[in-house]
Motif scaffolding. Structure first.
Motif, PDB file in Angstrom:
ATOM      1  N   ARG A  88      37.921  36.806  55.230  1.00  0.00           N
ATOM      2  CA  ARG A  88      38.946  37.306  54.303  1.00  0.00           C
ATOM      3  C   ARG A  88      38.720  38.809  54.091  1.00  0.00           C
ATOM      4  O   ARG A  88      37.577  39.252  53.958  1.00  0.00           O
ATOM      5  N   ASN A 250      43.662  43.013  42.597  1.00  0.00           N
ATOM      6  CA  ASN A 250      43.555  41.607  42.192  1.00  0.00           C
ATOM      7  C   ASN A 250      44.776  40.856  42.723  1.00  0.00           C
ATOM      8  O   ASN A 250      45.641  41.438  43.387  1.00  0.00           O
ATOM      9  N   LYS A 251      44.850  39.591  42.418  1.00  0.00           N
ATOM     10  CA  LYS A 251      45.904  38.721  42.931  1.00  0.00           C
ATOM     11  C   LYS A 251      47.288  39.327  42.730  1.00  0.00           C
ATOM     12  O   LYS A 251      47.573  39.927  41.692  1.00  0.00           O
TER      13      LYS A 251
HETATM   14  C1  LIG Z   1      36.446  36.236  39.355  1.00  0.00           C
HETATM   15  S1  LIG Z   1      37.551  36.178  40.605  1.00  0.00           S
HETATM   16  C2  LIG Z   1      38.582  37.637  40.637  1.00  0.00           C
HETATM   17  C3  LIG Z   1      39.554  37.504  41.737  1.00  0.00           C
HETATM   18  O1  LIG Z   1      38.886  37.097  42.894  1.00  0.00           O
HETATM   19  C4  LIG Z   1      40.678  36.514  41.396  1.00  0.00           C
HETATM   20  O2  LIG Z   1      41.390  36.993  40.290  1.00  0.00           O
HETATM   21  C5  LIG Z   1      41.586  36.391  42.588  1.00  0.00           C
HETATM   22  O3  LIG Z   1      42.460  37.197  42.799  1.00  0.00           O
HETATM   23  C6  LIG Z   1      41.290  35.293  43.531  1.00  0.00           C
HETATM   24  O4  LIG Z   1      42.135  35.290  44.652  1.00  0.00           O
HETATM   25  P1  LIG Z   1      42.002  34.120  45.719  1.00  0.00           P
HETATM   26  O5  LIG Z   1      43.058  34.447  46.747  1.00  0.00           O
HETATM   27  O6  LIG Z   1      42.258  32.840  44.998  1.00  0.00           O
HETATM   28  O7  LIG Z   1      40.613  34.199  46.304  1.00  0.00           O
END
Ligand SMILES: CSC[C@@H](O)[C@@H](O)C(=O)COP(=O)(O)O
Length: 361
Positions: A88, A250-251
């Motif tokens: 990733r 972030n997401k």
């Molecule tokens: C403490 S986790 C922070 C981020 O990793 C979280 O907000 C996020 O965006 C996760 O994305 P993901 O695609 O589910 O791995």
């Protein structure tokens, strides 16, 4: 945290066997699986059996340890790094953990590497738990201050899942919430469903429910409306990569929440352990690689059918294409504060450097 009264971490070791919760099945089933070779670890990260920046890092560390059992030569060490790193692109914790493993293991004789790697992976996992606990204590102070000023329920909005399943334990964004709830503060969480994969609806709602934290699931577009009507006291989100300047990646959808928060005078906090800082990167928008995931995550949704089977259902016309950028960057100027394991600091280069003088290059 606990599932039905039993303490769990998101990844753990039973003897030589590494186990995870396969998060694709949450909230419908807590399915525990063992990962036994490098390919299994790579699949688990890439296909999001595990996800969340800190957990991706810890899983990669264990993946390196298990891979070294099969081949611990110098060339294999690099090869394991490459294969696990390719899983990733956005969360910097992946590279951080793999770099730390390789730097510690490379000087050792090949015969000693696998055992040392397992011990170091354990240490990385244990450290993550402690960093997140500290984040919770610093975030608790912020929530306490709002509760004292307001004199009632504190409404916190969060996006995606930055909860304990995204870390080894506690979570980042959820750690202050758990600490506040455990301290008897009346907190209520607005949980963004977080299309397309619905980590909010599926995982954040599940873990808050399991811990008894009051929460309401909302569609991703509801946050601005709730802020306009004074129903959000603060936003706390996680991050997959924070730049030396304080930009946070972030997401997807986080940026829109930050814009809405700024427009409505709502404090916007980002919770992060220091391994999520990428000191090499300054401009998050220009420099952070944004993962592009399958269009099928947008054209379809996943859920439980009446017979209890997990199914994907198409929601758009056959033939309609989709774009699926999985992350976005919130510029530092929109961030009220960074909640780290050492305290809360402003999202700017000098404040970050002052907080982590030993880590900043
Ligand atoms: C403490 S986790 C922070 C981020 O990793 C979280 O907000 C996020 O965006 C996760 O994305 P993901 O695609 O589910 O791995």
């Amino acid at each position: 945290m606990k599932i039905d009264g039993t303490p769990f971490r998101s990844i753990w070791r039973a003897g030589e066997t590494v186990r995870i919760i396969d998060q694709r099945w949450l909230p419908h089933e807590v399915r525990v699986v063992a990962l036994s070779d490098r390919a299994a670890f790579a699949t688990a990260i890439r296909d999001m059996w595990v996800r969340g920046a800190p957990l991706i890092g810890a899983t990669a560390a264990y993946g390196m340890a298990v891979a070294l059992r099969a081949d611990a030569s110098d060339s294999a060490l690099d090869d394991h790094w490459q294969v696990l790193h390719a899983t990733r692109p956005t969360a910097i914790n992946l590279r951080w953990a793999l770099d730390r493993m390789r730097a510690a293991l490379a000087p050792l004789p090949a015969a000693d590497r696998a055992a040392a790697a397992l011990a170091l992976a354990d240490a990385i996992a244990d450290e993550d738990v402690e960093l997140n606990r500290q984040i919770g204590l610093h975030g608790l102070a912020l929530i306490k201050a709002i509760a004292a000023r307001k004199g009632g329920r504190v409404n916190i909005l969060t996006h995606c899942n930055a909860g304990w399943p995204a870390t080894v334990d506690w979570g980042t964004a959820t750690s202050p919430i758990y600490h506040a709830h455990n301290a008897g503060i009346d907190v209520h969480v607005w949980v963004d469903e977080t299309r397309p994969r619905n980590q909010g609806a599926q995982i954040t709602a599940w873990e808050l429910n399991a811990h008894g934290v009051p929460h309401s699931l909302i569609v991703d577009n509801a946050g601005g409306h709730l802020m306009q009507h004074g129903q959000v006291d603060m936003v706390i989100v996680g991050t997959d990569r924070t730049t030396a300047n304080g930009d946070v990646c972030n997401k997807i959808g986080t940026y829109l929440k930050a814009l809405a928060a700024r427009a409505n005078g709502v404090p916007f906090y980002v919770a992060l352990p220091s391994p999520t800082i990428d000191w090499r990167v300054k401009d998050g928008v220009a420099e952070i690689p944004i993962e592009e995931r399958s269009p099928a995550e947008v054209t379809h949704v996943q859920g439980l059918d009446p017979e209890g089977r997990i199914v994907q259902v198409r929601i758009s016309p056959t033939g309609t294409g989709a774009a699926n950028p999985a992350f976005d960057v919130t510029p530092a100027t929109l961030v009220t504060g960074l909640i780290t394991e050492r305290g809360v600091c402003a999202a700017n280069p000098s404040a970050l450097r002052a907080m982590f003088p030993d880590l900043a290059p």
